[in-house]
Design a protein around this motif. Sequence first.
Motif, PDB file in Angstrom:
ATOM      1  N   PHE A   1      -4.303  -2.256 -13.956  1.00  0.00           N
ATOM      2  CA  PHE A   1      -3.001  -2.247 -13.296  1.00  0.00           C
ATOM      3  C   PHE A   1      -2.590  -3.672 -12.960  1.00  0.00           C
ATOM      4  CE2 PHE A   1      -0.622  -2.360  -9.288  1.00  0.00           C
ATOM      5  CZ  PHE A   1       0.469  -1.556  -9.606  1.00  0.00           C
TER       6      PHE A   1
ATOM      7  N   ARG B   1       2.008  -3.993  -5.921  1.00  0.00           N
ATOM      8  CA  ARG B   1       1.016  -3.128  -5.281  1.00  0.00           C
ATOM      9  C   ARG B   1       1.670  -2.243  -4.226  1.00  0.00           C
ATOM     10  NH1 ARG B   1      -2.158  -8.105  -4.379  1.00  0.00           N
ATOM     11  NH2 ARG B   1      -3.426  -8.528  -6.212  1.00  0.00           N
TER      12      ARG B   1
ATOM     13  N   LEU C   1       2.093   2.404  -8.046  1.00  0.00           N
ATOM     14  CA  LEU C   1       0.804   2.998  -8.376  1.00  0.00           C
ATOM     15  C   LEU C   1       0.972   4.404  -8.943  1.00  0.00           C
ATOM     16  CD1 LEU C   1      -1.204   1.820  -5.248  1.00  0.00           C
ATOM     17  CD2 LEU C   1      -1.640   1.081  -7.602  1.00  0.00           C
TER      18      LEU C   1
ATOM     19  N   PHE D   1       2.340   4.221 -12.431  1.00  0.00           N
ATOM     20  CA  PHE D   1       1.281   3.827 -13.366  1.00  0.00           C
ATOM     21  C   PHE D   1       0.379   5.019 -13.680  1.00  0.00           C
ATOM     22  CE2 PHE D   1      -2.754   1.670 -14.454  1.00  0.00           C
ATOM     23  CZ  PHE D   1      -2.301   0.773 -15.400  1.00  0.00           C
TER      24      PHE D   1
END
Length: 356
Positions: free
Chosen positions: A309, A313, A318, A321
């Motif tokens: 990744f 953040r 996330l 992803f």
Amino acid sequence: LSCATFAEGRIGMKVTTLDKSTFHGFVGKEDRCLVDFYDPGNDQSSRDLEEALVKVRDFGSRVSVAKVNVQDEPELKEKFAPNGPYPHLMWFQKGEPTQYHRTLRSAKNIADFIIALDRDPVTAFTSEGEVRATANRAIFAEMPRSSQMFRALEVVATRHMDQVEVAFKESQGQSVRWLEDNHPEAHYTGEAAVDPLDKWVRSQLTRSEPLPEPQQGDSVPVVGTTFEETVMQPDKDVFLLIYAPWCGFSRKFLKTWEGLARTVAHVPHLVVAKMDGDRNSSPFPELFRWAAYPTVYFVPAGSRQPVIFHGNRTMEQLLQFARQHASKSLPADIDAAENDTGRAGGKTLMDGEWEL
């Protein structure tokens, strides 16, 4: 390009620059060679590579060394080093990439890496004393060269050439021992086969805390000895955070990570895990190797190949992803907005821009 061209001067004192038109011809004609996939913005890495080449020539190694600009050669980057980070060193043997790819930051480390690989996988010795005088970490195998165990040893040795010396002494008996400074001597007692022998070697190489006790938090704790069973699952995707307790970036990000674990706790095919990368190492350094904290991997179910990744953040990124790489769809009702703890003062914190 030709061997003669590369070997001019002191057996080739320049690193060869490759592009897509010359790459396959170069690596295809070399028994062994190192290729550095580099970012041209990092001048220090180029200097380190040139200095490393001088060191390996002084040592007597004739291995060819080349480099590829990942900005100018996106096709080669995507095929051989898509995830970075850069510089990304890859060892080729008889034209084929091997599992030996590393991110190394100094001329000495690069030179040591080349010298460790530019040799035969198994070396003959006459005694344990000679082995200990030569290497501070070694597998000492005493057995007939014609044995099934020796054939397994030869295969396993090719997988760990940059980590351990594999020493052999012809003998009528059969013994495989781990010899290392400040490490208890260990004996291999398994069957004469590649997979169990390789697993034993990896267990000796892996640094690990004790088996984890139940911890505060929602993510699953991982240590070196539980890495394979937790991270490489046949029926579950695994999101893995590698962190260090002393790292300010890690401490900031852990709040978001635990929020992610709570958000997807009801998803049966997704595991959110974390490992202290300062106290534990990966048993598969050819696949999982980190140079900075925090580092985040996503491992799809049934795969051993992680996806790294990069980027923002935040909970939202996330989850995006995870949806992109998951083996099964995530529930559509997962809402990242309420759990997004990756923002500070209204500012989105990009990868590497945490405020300590």
